[in-house]
Design an enzyme around this catalytic site. Sequence first.
Site, PDB file in Angstrom:
ATOM      1  N   ARG A  86       0.811  -1.212   0.000  1.00 24.31           N
ATOM      2  CA  ARG A  86       0.000   0.000   0.000  1.00 24.31           C
ATOM      3  C   ARG A  86       0.841   1.258   0.000  1.00 24.31           C
ATOM      4  NH1 ARG A  86      -4.832  -2.519   2.482  1.00 24.31           N
ATOM      5  NH2 ARG A  86      -6.424  -0.948   2.742  1.00 24.31           N
ATOM      6  N   ARG A 143     -17.705  -4.521   9.850  1.00 26.77           N
ATOM      7  CA  ARG A 143     -16.416  -3.983  10.285  1.00 26.77           C
ATOM      8  C   ARG A 143     -16.552  -2.599  10.910  1.00 26.77           C
ATOM      9  NH1 ARG A 143     -12.455  -5.106   5.259  1.00 26.77           N
ATOM     10  NH2 ARG A 143     -11.812  -3.005   5.802  1.00 26.77           N
ATOM     11  N   ARG A 153      -9.905   6.415   4.708  1.00 28.39           N
ATOM     12  CA  ARG A 153      -9.347   5.295   3.933  1.00 28.39           C
ATOM     13  C   ARG A 153      -9.164   5.690   2.467  1.00 28.39           C
ATOM     14  NH1 ARG A 153     -13.720   0.975   5.506  1.00 28.39           N
ATOM     15  NH2 ARG A 153     -12.718  -0.370   3.969  1.00 28.39           N
TER      16      ARG A 153
HETATM   17  P1  AP5 Z   1      -8.348  -3.972   4.251  1.00 30.32           P
HETATM   18  O1  AP5 Z   1      -8.998  -5.045   5.006  1.00 30.32           O
HETATM   19  O2  AP5 Z   1      -7.304  -4.295   3.254  1.00 30.32           O
HETATM   20  O3  AP5 Z   1      -9.495  -3.071   3.630  1.00 30.32           O
HETATM   21  P2  AP5 Z   1      -9.577  -2.164   2.293  1.00 30.32           P
HETATM   22  O4  AP5 Z   1      -8.375  -2.083   1.432  1.00 30.32           O
HETATM   23  O5  AP5 Z   1     -10.109  -0.893   2.812  1.00 30.32           O
HETATM   24  O6  AP5 Z   1     -10.458  -2.951   1.395  1.00 30.32           O
HETATM   25  P3  AP5 Z   1     -11.831  -3.544   1.755  1.00 30.32           P
HETATM   26  O7  AP5 Z   1     -11.645  -4.877   2.443  1.00 30.32           O
HETATM   27  O8  AP5 Z   1     -12.672  -2.537   2.455  1.00 30.32           O
HETATM   28  O9  AP5 Z   1     -12.472  -3.723   0.326  1.00 30.32           O
HETATM   29  P4  AP5 Z   1     -12.293  -4.805  -0.805  1.00 30.32           P
HETATM   30  O10 AP5 Z   1     -11.659  -4.158  -1.985  1.00 30.32           O
HETATM   31  O11 AP5 Z   1     -11.644  -6.066  -0.307  1.00 30.32           O
HETATM   32  O12 AP5 Z   1     -13.811  -5.053  -1.146  1.00 30.32           O
HETATM   33  P5  AP5 Z   1     -14.781  -6.321  -0.867  1.00 30.32           P
HETATM   34  O13 AP5 Z   1     -14.443  -7.425  -1.809  1.00 30.32           O
HETATM   35  O14 AP5 Z   1     -14.851  -6.640   0.573  1.00 30.32           O
HETATM   36  O15 AP5 Z   1      -7.659  -2.923   5.268  1.00 30.32           O
HETATM   37  C1  AP5 Z   1      -8.325  -2.481   6.419  1.00 30.32           C
HETATM   38  C2  AP5 Z   1      -7.374  -1.612   7.247  1.00 30.32           C
HETATM   39  O16 AP5 Z   1      -6.253  -2.399   7.678  1.00 30.32           O
HETATM   40  C3  AP5 Z   1      -6.739  -0.422   6.512  1.00 30.32           C
HETATM   41  O17 AP5 Z   1      -7.592   0.718   6.524  1.00 30.32           O
HETATM   42  C4  AP5 Z   1      -5.466  -0.218   7.331  1.00 30.32           C
HETATM   43  O18 AP5 Z   1      -5.741   0.424   8.565  1.00 30.32           O
HETATM   44  C5  AP5 Z   1      -5.036  -1.637   7.631  1.00 30.32           C
HETATM   45  N1  AP5 Z   1      -4.168  -2.216   6.578  1.00 30.32           N
HETATM   46  C6  AP5 Z   1      -4.426  -3.316   5.809  1.00 30.32           C
HETATM   47  N2  AP5 Z   1      -3.425  -3.550   4.969  1.00 30.32           N
HETATM   48  C7  AP5 Z   1      -2.493  -2.585   5.192  1.00 30.32           C
HETATM   49  C8  AP5 Z   1      -1.230  -2.287   4.597  1.00 30.32           C
HETATM   50  N3  AP5 Z   1      -0.721  -3.047   3.603  1.00 30.32           N
HETATM   51  N4  AP5 Z   1      -0.544  -1.207   5.057  1.00 30.32           N
HETATM   52  C9  AP5 Z   1      -1.032  -0.435   6.071  1.00 30.32           C
HETATM   53  N5  AP5 Z   1      -2.238  -0.658   6.664  1.00 30.32           N
HETATM   54  C10 AP5 Z   1      -2.957  -1.730   6.226  1.00 30.32           C
HETATM   55  O19 AP5 Z   1     -16.164  -5.679  -1.372  1.00 30.32           O
HETATM   56  C11 AP5 Z   1     -16.783  -4.625  -0.665  1.00 30.32           C
HETATM   57  C12 AP5 Z   1     -18.309  -4.800  -0.707  1.00 30.32           C
HETATM   58  O20 AP5 Z   1     -18.749  -4.641  -2.058  1.00 30.32           O
HETATM   59  C13 AP5 Z   1     -18.797  -6.193  -0.272  1.00 30.32           C
HETATM   60  O21 AP5 Z   1     -20.001  -6.049   0.402  1.00 30.32           O
HETATM   61  C14 AP5 Z   1     -18.984  -6.955  -1.598  1.00 30.32           C
HETATM   62  O22 AP5 Z   1     -20.011  -7.938  -1.507  1.00 30.32           O
HETATM   63  C15 AP5 Z   1     -19.383  -5.824  -2.537  1.00 30.32           C
HETATM   64  N6  AP5 Z   1     -18.883  -6.013  -3.901  1.00 30.32           N
HETATM   65  C16 AP5 Z   1     -17.672  -6.506  -4.270  1.00 30.32           C
HETATM   66  N7  AP5 Z   1     -17.535  -6.499  -5.617  1.00 30.32           N
HETATM   67  C17 AP5 Z   1     -18.690  -5.956  -6.099  1.00 30.32           C
HETATM   68  C18 AP5 Z   1     -19.141  -5.670  -7.429  1.00 30.32           C
HETATM   69  N8  AP5 Z   1     -18.407  -5.945  -8.505  1.00 30.32           N
HETATM   70  N9  AP5 Z   1     -20.383  -5.106  -7.554  1.00 30.32           N
HETATM   71  C19 AP5 Z   1     -21.156  -4.837  -6.462  1.00 30.32           C
HETATM   72  N10 AP5 Z   1     -20.771  -5.100  -5.192  1.00 30.32           N
HETATM   73  C20 AP5 Z   1     -19.545  -5.644  -5.013  1.00 30.32           C
END
Ligand code: AP5
Length: 218
Positions: free
Chosen positions: A88, A162, A173
Amino acid sequence: MNIILLGPPGAGKGTQARLLVERRGMVQLSTGDMLRAARKSGTEMGRRVAEVMDRGNLVTDDIVIGLIRERLLQGGLGGGVIFDGFPRTLAQADALGDMLDAEGMQLDHVIEMRIHDDEELVQRVSGRSTCSNCGEVYHDVTKPVPGDGHCVKCGQTSFTRRGDDNAESMRTRLFAYYKDTATLVGYYHVKRLLRPVDGLGEIDDVAGQIDSLLGHAP
Ligand code: AP5
Ligand code: ZN
Protein backbone atom coordinates in the site's frame (compact mmCIF):
# COMPACT_ATOMS: atom_id res chain seq x y z
CA MET A 1 1.62 -17.39 -10.51
CA ASN A 2 1.77 -14.57 -7.96
CA ILE A 3 -0.42 -11.50 -8.26
CA ILE A 4 -1.36 -8.30 -6.45
CA LEU A 5 -4.93 -7.00 -6.29
CA LEU A 6 -4.61 -3.23 -6.11
CA GLY A 7 -7.54 -0.88 -5.67
CA PRO A 8 -9.34 1.49 -3.31
CA PRO A 9 -11.32 0.31 -0.27
CA GLY A 10 -14.48 -1.46 -1.41
CA ALA A 11 -13.18 -2.10 -4.95
CA GLY A 12 -13.83 -5.82 -4.53
CA LYS A 13 -10.30 -7.10 -3.85
CA GLY A 14 -11.38 -9.54 -1.13
CA THR A 15 -14.35 -10.77 -3.16
CA GLN A 16 -12.24 -11.48 -6.24
CA ALA A 17 -9.43 -13.00 -4.15
CA ARG A 18 -11.84 -15.55 -2.66
CA LEU A 19 -13.05 -16.50 -6.15
CA LEU A 20 -9.45 -17.00 -7.30
CA VAL A 21 -8.77 -19.20 -4.28
CA GLU A 22 -11.83 -21.34 -5.15
CA ARG A 23 -11.17 -21.53 -8.87
CA ARG A 24 -7.38 -21.74 -8.99
CA GLY A 25 -6.27 -23.01 -5.60
CA MET A 26 -4.20 -19.90 -5.00
CA VAL A 27 -3.47 -18.60 -1.47
CA GLN A 28 -4.92 -15.24 -0.40
CA LEU A 29 -2.62 -13.10 1.75
CA SER A 30 -4.69 -10.18 3.05
CA THR A 31 -2.89 -7.83 5.43
CA GLY A 32 -6.31 -6.49 6.50
CA ASP A 33 -7.41 -10.02 7.51
CA MET A 34 -4.08 -10.67 9.26
CA LEU A 35 -4.39 -7.44 11.24
CA ARG A 36 -8.03 -8.18 12.18
CA ALA A 37 -6.97 -11.67 13.34
CA ALA A 38 -4.23 -10.09 15.50
CA ARG A 39 -6.84 -7.77 17.04
CA LYS A 40 -9.21 -10.63 17.73
CA SER A 41 -6.57 -12.75 19.40
CA GLY A 42 -5.64 -9.79 21.61
CA THR A 43 -1.91 -9.73 20.82
CA GLU A 44 0.02 -6.61 21.79
CA MET A 45 0.40 -5.70 18.13
CA GLY A 46 -3.35 -6.21 17.64
CA ARG A 47 -4.10 -3.77 20.44
CA ARG A 48 -1.67 -1.22 19.03
CA VAL A 49 -3.21 -1.23 15.54
CA ALA A 50 -6.89 -1.33 16.55
CA GLU A 51 -7.44 2.40 16.84
CA VAL A 52 -5.41 3.16 13.70
CA MET A 53 -7.55 0.75 11.67
CA ASP A 54 -10.89 1.93 13.06
CA ARG A 55 -10.03 5.49 12.08
CA GLY A 56 -9.10 4.34 8.59
CA ASN A 57 -5.41 5.23 8.71
CA LEU A 58 -2.60 3.01 7.46
CA VAL A 59 -0.77 0.80 9.92
CA THR A 60 3.02 1.33 9.91
CA ASP A 61 5.07 -0.29 7.16
CA ASP A 62 7.25 -2.33 9.56
CA ILE A 63 4.21 -4.11 11.02
CA VAL A 64 2.61 -5.16 7.73
CA ILE A 65 5.94 -6.00 6.08
CA GLY A 66 6.72 -8.17 9.12
CA LEU A 67 3.39 -10.01 8.76
CA ILE A 68 4.00 -10.75 5.09
CA ARG A 69 7.62 -11.77 5.68
CA GLU A 70 6.55 -14.21 8.38
CA ARG A 71 3.93 -15.78 6.10
CA LEU A 72 6.28 -16.07 3.12
CA LEU A 73 8.86 -17.82 5.28
CA GLN A 74 6.26 -20.42 6.30
CA GLY A 75 6.13 -21.57 2.65
CA GLY A 76 3.41 -23.77 1.15
CA LEU A 77 2.65 -21.12 -1.45
CA GLY A 78 3.37 -23.19 -4.55
CA GLY A 79 -0.20 -22.77 -5.84
CA GLY A 80 0.44 -19.04 -6.23
CA VAL A 81 -0.20 -16.05 -4.02
CA ILE A 82 -2.80 -13.29 -4.21
CA PHE A 83 -1.56 -10.25 -2.31
CA ASP A 84 -4.78 -8.50 -1.23
CA GLY A 85 -4.36 -5.02 0.30
CA PHE A 86 -0.56 -5.25 0.25
CA PRO A 87 1.56 -3.40 -0.75
CA ARG A 88 0.00 0.00 0.00
CA THR A 89 3.07 2.27 0.06
CA LEU A 90 6.26 2.54 -1.98
CA ALA A 91 8.26 1.21 0.99
CA GLN A 92 5.98 -1.86 1.13
CA ALA A 93 6.30 -2.39 -2.64
CA ASP A 94 10.11 -2.25 -2.46
CA ALA A 95 10.12 -4.61 0.52
CA LEU A 96 7.82 -7.06 -1.29
CA GLY A 97 10.19 -7.11 -4.28
CA ASP A 98 13.13 -7.90 -1.98
CA MET A 99 11.21 -10.59 -0.06
CA LEU A 100 10.06 -12.31 -3.27
CA ASP A 101 13.62 -12.24 -4.64
CA ALA A 102 14.90 -13.79 -1.43
CA GLU A 103 12.33 -16.61 -1.72
CA GLY A 104 13.04 -17.16 -5.43
CA MET A 105 9.50 -16.03 -6.27
CA GLN A 106 8.36 -13.56 -8.90
CA LEU A 107 5.44 -11.23 -9.37
CA ASP A 108 3.44 -11.95 -12.52
CA HIS A 109 0.55 -9.45 -12.58
CA VAL A 110 -0.67 -6.43 -10.67
CA ILE A 111 -4.40 -6.21 -11.24
CA GLU A 112 -5.61 -2.67 -10.76
CA MET A 113 -9.32 -2.71 -9.91
CA ARG A 114 -10.37 0.67 -11.25
CA ILE A 115 -13.30 2.51 -9.69
CA HIS A 116 -13.25 6.29 -9.86
CA ASP A 117 -16.60 6.71 -8.14
CA ASP A 118 -16.14 7.31 -4.41
CA GLU A 119 -19.91 7.22 -3.80
CA GLU A 120 -20.07 3.67 -5.22
CA LEU A 121 -17.19 2.65 -2.90
CA VAL A 122 -18.97 4.12 0.13
CA GLN A 123 -22.17 2.23 -0.83
CA ARG A 124 -20.23 -0.99 -1.15
CA VAL A 125 -18.56 -0.87 2.26
CA SER A 126 -21.68 0.48 4.00
CA GLY A 127 -23.64 -2.59 2.88
CA ARG A 128 -20.94 -5.16 3.60
CA SER A 129 -21.23 -8.03 6.05
CA THR A 130 -18.93 -11.00 6.49
CA CYS A 131 -19.65 -14.56 7.64
CA SER A 132 -18.11 -14.89 11.10
CA ASN A 133 -17.21 -18.50 10.43
CA CYS A 134 -15.80 -18.75 6.89
CA GLY A 135 -15.22 -15.11 5.92
CA GLU A 136 -17.57 -15.10 2.91
CA VAL A 137 -18.31 -11.47 2.00
CA TYR A 138 -21.89 -10.30 1.44
CA HIS A 139 -23.59 -7.02 0.53
CA ASP A 140 -27.08 -5.98 1.65
CA VAL A 141 -28.10 -5.12 -1.94
CA THR A 142 -25.70 -6.66 -4.46
CA LYS A 143 -25.00 -9.99 -2.70
CA PRO A 144 -27.47 -10.47 0.14
CA VAL A 145 -27.38 -13.33 2.64
CA PRO A 146 -30.16 -15.75 1.50
CA GLY A 147 -33.60 -15.31 3.07
CA ASP A 148 -33.08 -18.16 5.55
CA GLY A 149 -30.07 -16.29 6.99
CA HIS A 150 -27.55 -19.09 6.38
CA CYS A 151 -24.16 -18.48 4.78
CA VAL A 152 -24.13 -20.07 1.30
CA LYS A 153 -20.64 -21.40 1.86
CA CYS A 154 -20.72 -22.84 5.40
CA GLY A 155 -24.34 -22.69 6.60
CA GLN A 156 -23.60 -20.61 9.71
CA THR A 157 -25.93 -17.78 10.70
CA SER A 158 -23.61 -15.24 12.31
CA PHE A 159 -22.37 -12.23 10.33
CA THR A 160 -20.19 -9.28 11.33
CA ARG A 161 -19.79 -5.69 10.15
CA ARG A 162 -16.42 -3.98 10.29
CA GLY A 163 -15.77 -1.07 12.65
CA ASP A 164 -14.12 0.93 9.83
CA ASP A 165 -17.06 0.54 7.41
CA ASN A 166 -18.62 3.90 8.24
CA ALA A 167 -18.69 7.16 6.28
CA GLU A 168 -16.10 8.95 8.42
CA SER A 169 -13.47 6.16 8.39
CA MET A 170 -14.17 5.62 4.73
CA ARG A 171 -13.21 9.24 3.96
CA THR A 172 -9.85 8.65 5.69
CA ARG A 173 -9.35 5.30 3.93
CA LEU A 174 -10.02 6.85 0.52
CA PHE A 175 -7.65 9.72 1.32
CA ALA A 176 -4.94 7.23 2.33
CA TYR A 177 -5.49 5.33 -0.91
CA TYR A 178 -5.14 8.38 -3.14
CA LYS A 179 -2.23 9.82 -1.11
CA ASP A 180 -0.09 6.74 -0.43
CA THR A 181 -1.27 3.79 -2.52
CA ALA A 182 -2.34 5.16 -5.92
CA THR A 183 1.30 5.94 -6.67
CA LEU A 184 1.85 2.17 -7.00
CA VAL A 185 -0.12 2.27 -10.26
CA GLY A 186 2.79 4.13 -11.89
CA TYR A 187 5.35 2.02 -10.02
CA TYR A 188 4.01 -1.23 -11.47
CA HIS A 189 3.22 0.30 -14.87
CA VAL A 190 6.93 1.07 -15.29
CA LYS A 191 7.71 -2.54 -14.34
CA ARG A 192 5.22 -3.65 -17.06
CA LEU A 193 3.17 -5.58 -14.52
CA LEU A 194 0.05 -3.40 -14.40
CA ARG A 195 -3.23 -4.92 -15.70
CA PRO A 196 -6.20 -2.58 -15.27
CA VAL A 197 -9.72 -4.00 -15.00
CA ASP A 198 -13.03 -2.13 -14.76
CA GLY A 199 -14.14 -2.70 -11.17
CA LEU A 200 -17.57 -1.15 -11.66
CA GLY A 201 -19.22 -4.16 -13.30
CA GLU A 202 -21.01 -6.95 -11.49
CA ILE A 203 -18.94 -9.43 -9.47
CA ASP A 204 -19.03 -12.08 -12.24
CA ASP A 205 -18.10 -9.54 -14.93
CA VAL A 206 -15.05 -8.42 -12.97
CA ALA A 207 -14.10 -12.07 -12.34
CA GLY A 208 -14.41 -12.70 -16.09
CA GLN A 209 -12.04 -9.83 -16.87
CA ILE A 210 -9.51 -11.18 -14.37
CA ASP A 211 -9.82 -14.72 -15.80
CA SER A 212 -9.12 -13.41 -19.30
CA LEU A 213 -6.01 -11.67 -18.04
CA LEU A 214 -4.68 -14.66 -16.14
CA GLY A 215 -5.53 -17.26 -18.77
CA HIS A 216 -7.31 -20.55 -18.18
CA ALA A 217 -7.16 -22.02 -14.69
CA PRO A 218 -4.64 -24.90 -14.51
P1 AP5 B 1 -8.35 -3.97 4.25
O1 AP5 B 1 -9.00 -5.05 5.01
O2 AP5 B 1 -7.30 -4.29 3.25
O3 AP5 B 1 -9.49 -3.07 3.63
P2 AP5 B 1 -9.58 -2.16 2.29
O4 AP5 B 1 -8.38 -2.08 1.43
O5 AP5 B 1 -10.11 -0.89 2.81
O6 AP5 B 1 -10.46 -2.95 1.40
P3 AP5 B 1 -11.83 -3.54 1.75
O7 AP5 B 1 -11.64 -4.88 2.44
O8 AP5 B 1 -12.67 -2.54 2.45
O9 AP5 B 1 -12.47 -3.72 0.33
P4 AP5 B 1 -12.29 -4.81 -0.81
O10 AP5 B 1 -11.66 -4.16 -1.98
O11 AP5 B 1 -11.64 -6.07 -0.31
O12 AP5 B 1 -13.81 -5.05 -1.15
P5 AP5 B 1 -14.78 -6.32 -0.87
O13 AP5 B 1 -14.44 -7.42 -1.81
O14 AP5 B 1 -14.85 -6.64 0.57
O15 AP5 B 1 -7.66 -2.92 5.27
C1 AP5 B 1 -8.32 -2.48 6.42
C2 AP5 B 1 -7.37 -1.61 7.25
O16 AP5 B 1 -6.25 -2.40 7.68
C3 AP5 B 1 -6.74 -0.42 6.51
O17 AP5 B 1 -7.59 0.72 6.52
C4 AP5 B 1 -5.47 -0.22 7.33
O18 AP5 B 1 -5.74 0.42 8.57
C5 AP5 B 1 -5.04 -1.64 7.63
N1 AP5 B 1 -4.17 -2.22 6.58
C6 AP5 B 1 -4.43 -3.32 5.81
N2 AP5 B 1 -3.42 -3.55 4.97
C7 AP5 B 1 -2.49 -2.59 5.19
C8 AP5 B 1 -1.23 -2.29 4.60
N3 AP5 B 1 -0.72 -3.05 3.60
N4 AP5 B 1 -0.54 -1.21 5.06
C9 AP5 B 1 -1.03 -0.43 6.07
N5 AP5 B 1 -2.24 -0.66 6.66
C10 AP5 B 1 -2.96 -1.73 6.23
O19 AP5 B 1 -16.16 -5.68 -1.37
C11 AP5 B 1 -16.78 -4.63 -0.66
C12 AP5 B 1 -18.31 -4.80 -0.71
O20 AP5 B 1 -18.75 -4.64 -2.06
C13 AP5 B 1 -18.80 -6.19 -0.27
O21 AP5 B 1 -20.00 -6.05 0.40
C14 AP5 B 1 -18.98 -6.95 -1.60
O22 AP5 B 1 -20.01 -7.94 -1.51
C15 AP5 B 1 -19.38 -5.82 -2.54
N6 AP5 B 1 -18.88 -6.01 -3.90
C16 AP5 B 1 -17.67 -6.51 -4.27
N7 AP5 B 1 -17.53 -6.50 -5.62
C17 AP5 B 1 -18.69 -5.96 -6.10
C18 AP5 B 1 -19.14 -5.67 -7.43
N8 AP5 B 1 -18.41 -5.94 -8.51
N9 AP5 B 1 -20.38 -5.11 -7.55
C19 AP5 B 1 -21.16 -4.84 -6.46
N10 AP5 B 1 -20.77 -5.10 -5.19
C20 AP5 B 1 -19.55 -5.64 -5.01
ZN1 ZN C 1 -19.74 -18.85 5.97
